[in-house]
Motif scaffolding. Sequence first.
Motif, mmCIF file in Angstrom:
data_model
loop_
_atom_site.group_PDB
_atom_site.id
_atom_site.type_symbol
_atom_site.label_atom_id
_atom_site.label_comp_id
_atom_site.label_asym_id
_atom_site.label_seq_id
_atom_site.Cartn_x
_atom_site.Cartn_y
_atom_site.Cartn_z
ATOM 1 N N HIS A 100 -3.575 -42.423 41.163
ATOM 2 C CA HIS A 100 -4.514 -42.742 40.152
ATOM 3 C C HIS A 100 -4.502 -44.250 39.681
ATOM 4 N N ILE A 101 -5.560 -44.841 39.625
ATOM 5 C CA ILE A 101 -5.527 -46.182 39.167
ATOM 6 C C ILE A 101 -6.439 -46.067 37.740
ATOM 7 N N VAL A 102 -5.596 -46.091 36.996
ATOM 8 C CA VAL A 102 -6.142 -45.977 35.270
ATOM 9 C C VAL A 102 -6.241 -47.598 34.676
ATOM 10 N N PRO A 103 -7.393 -47.996 34.531
ATOM 11 C CA PRO A 103 -7.530 -49.278 33.685
ATOM 12 C C PRO A 103 -6.746 -48.777 32.330
ATOM 13 N N ARG A 104 -6.263 -50.158 31.806
ATOM 14 C CA ARG A 104 -5.422 -50.031 30.424
ATOM 15 C C ARG A 104 -6.169 -51.312 29.626
ATOM 16 N N PHE A 105 -6.099 -50.929 28.299
ATOM 17 C CA PHE A 105 -6.821 -51.846 27.458
ATOM 18 C C PHE A 105 -5.683 -52.223 26.238
ATOM 19 N N GLU A 106 -5.586 -53.336 25.813
ATOM 20 C CA GLU A 106 -4.776 -53.591 24.633
ATOM 21 C C GLU A 106 -5.125 -52.316 23.669
ATOM 22 N N GLY A 107 -4.134 -51.902 23.076
ATOM 23 C CA GLY A 107 -4.477 -51.069 22.082
ATOM 24 C C GLY A 107 -5.278 -49.786 22.241
ATOM 25 N N ASP A 108 -5.082 -49.421 23.707
ATOM 26 C CA ASP A 108 -5.833 -48.231 23.898
ATOM 27 C C ASP A 108 -5.160 -46.984 23.563
ATOM 28 N N GLY A 109 -4.112 -47.048 22.941
ATOM 29 C CA GLY A 109 -3.118 -46.004 22.322
ATOM 30 C C GLY A 109 -2.525 -45.128 23.498
ATOM 31 N N GLY A 110 -2.533 -45.528 24.859
ATOM 32 C CA GLY A 110 -1.724 -44.864 25.661
ATOM 33 C C GLY A 110 -0.216 -45.690 25.722
ATOM 34 N N GLY A 111 0.283 -44.862 26.515
ATOM 35 C CA GLY A 111 1.880 -45.278 26.604
ATOM 36 C C GLY A 111 2.334 -46.043 28.105
ATOM 37 N N PRO A 112 3.518 -46.413 28.118
ATOM 38 C CA PRO A 112 4.064 -46.685 29.509
ATOM 39 C C PRO A 112 4.246 -45.645 30.433
ATOM 40 N N ILE A 113 4.501 -46.081 31.487
ATOM 41 C CA ILE A 113 4.854 -44.666 32.495
ATOM 42 C C ILE A 113 6.240 -44.288 32.102
ATOM 43 N N HIS A 114 7.114 -44.728 31.450
ATOM 44 C CA HIS A 114 8.240 -44.249 30.848
ATOM 45 C C HIS A 114 8.259 -42.952 29.885
ATOM 46 N N ALA A 115 6.760 -42.722 29.386
ATOM 47 C CA ALA A 115 6.682 -41.833 28.580
ATOM 48 C C ALA A 115 6.515 -40.498 28.979
ATOM 49 N N VAL A 116 6.224 -40.254 30.615
ATOM 50 C CA VAL A 116 5.796 -39.182 31.197
ATOM 51 C C VAL A 116 6.949 -38.056 31.326
ATOM 52 N N ALA A 117 8.056 -38.781 31.358
ATOM 53 C CA ALA A 117 9.233 -37.819 31.921
ATOM 54 C C ALA A 117 10.071 -37.039 30.949
ATOM 55 N N GLY A 118 9.598 -36.736 29.739
ATOM 56 C CA GLY A 118 10.289 -35.982 28.938
ATOM 57 C C GLY A 118 11.577 -36.537 28.250
ATOM 58 N N ASP A 119 12.650 -35.754 27.875
ATOM 59 C CA ASP A 119 13.856 -36.072 27.240
ATOM 60 C C ASP A 119 14.533 -37.159 28.102
ATOM 61 N N ARG A 120 15.134 -38.047 27.749
ATOM 62 C CA ARG A 120 15.958 -38.924 28.667
ATOM 63 C C ARG A 120 17.209 -38.572 28.500
ATOM 64 N N PRO A 121 17.757 -38.460 29.900
ATOM 65 C CA PRO A 121 18.992 -37.965 30.268
ATOM 66 C C PRO A 121 20.394 -38.976 29.663
ATOM 67 N N ASP A 122 21.421 -38.556 29.421
ATOM 68 C CA ASP A 122 22.549 -39.389 29.050
ATOM 69 C C ASP A 122 23.560 -39.303 30.058
ATOM 70 N N LEU A 123 23.492 -40.404 30.849
ATOM 71 C CA LEU A 123 24.331 -40.564 32.201
ATOM 72 C C LEU A 123 25.547 -41.306 32.019
ATOM 73 N N GLU A 124 26.565 -40.835 32.524
ATOM 74 C CA GLU A 124 27.586 -41.748 32.638
ATOM 75 C C GLU A 124 27.684 -42.519 33.658
ATOM 76 N N ASP A 125 28.548 -43.652 33.689
ATOM 77 C CA ASP A 125 28.390 -44.846 34.678
ATOM 78 C C ASP A 125 28.703 -44.034 36.019
ATOM 79 N N ASP A 126 29.975 -42.999 36.178
ATOM 80 C CA ASP A 126 30.085 -42.542 37.243
ATOM 81 C C ASP A 126 28.756 -41.580 37.860
ATOM 82 N N GLU A 127 28.209 -41.001 36.941
ATOM 83 C CA GLU A 127 27.173 -40.226 37.461
ATOM 84 C C GLU A 127 26.008 -41.162 37.955
#
Length: 139
Positions: A100-127
């Motif tokens: 997908h090539i999705v054009p983006r515009f300032e203030g278009d109301g969309g989010g970054p790619i970080h918004a797609v994956a649900g809750d963020r895991p809490d990972l320890e350094d060794d993990e």
Amino acid sequence: MSTIFSQIVAGDIPARVVYEDETTYAFLDANPLAPGHTLVIPKDEYERLDDVPDDVATDLYATIHRLVPAVEESVDADATTVAFNNGEAAGQEVPHVHCHIVPRFEGDGGGPIHAVAGDRPDLEDDELDDIAAEIESRA
Ligand code: 5GP
């Protein structure tokens, strides 16, 4: 049974085609998230990214690389989100690799790619170390 995208490549289903070469094809998305939303595909059917042979993957990236500025300039976009839904759990509905090539515009109301994956895991350094080692061993 061929995918809907193979039927587009074959000319059996109409599409607004914007680019074609020997191995790749690009056309406007039928349900655009923004004006100029474009899909880039290998002509042959591969369901997931890791099914795509190396030479076709190279061609696919070259077409993406070519089309990103073409799309941005055509709709005067400020940026693009460029992404694959790779597998059903990631939201892939058509089992034929497509970028997908999705054009983006300032203030278009969309989010970054970080918004797609649900809750963020809490990972320890060794993990994190273990995960990095697992990936590195397979890369
Ligand atoms: P996915 O969810 O699999 O990553 O995205 C599939 C995309 O294909 C969707 O954005 C959808 O709008 C688009 N699409 C599905 N069917 C057709 C079609 O027949 N023609 C075109 N041009 N796009 C389609």
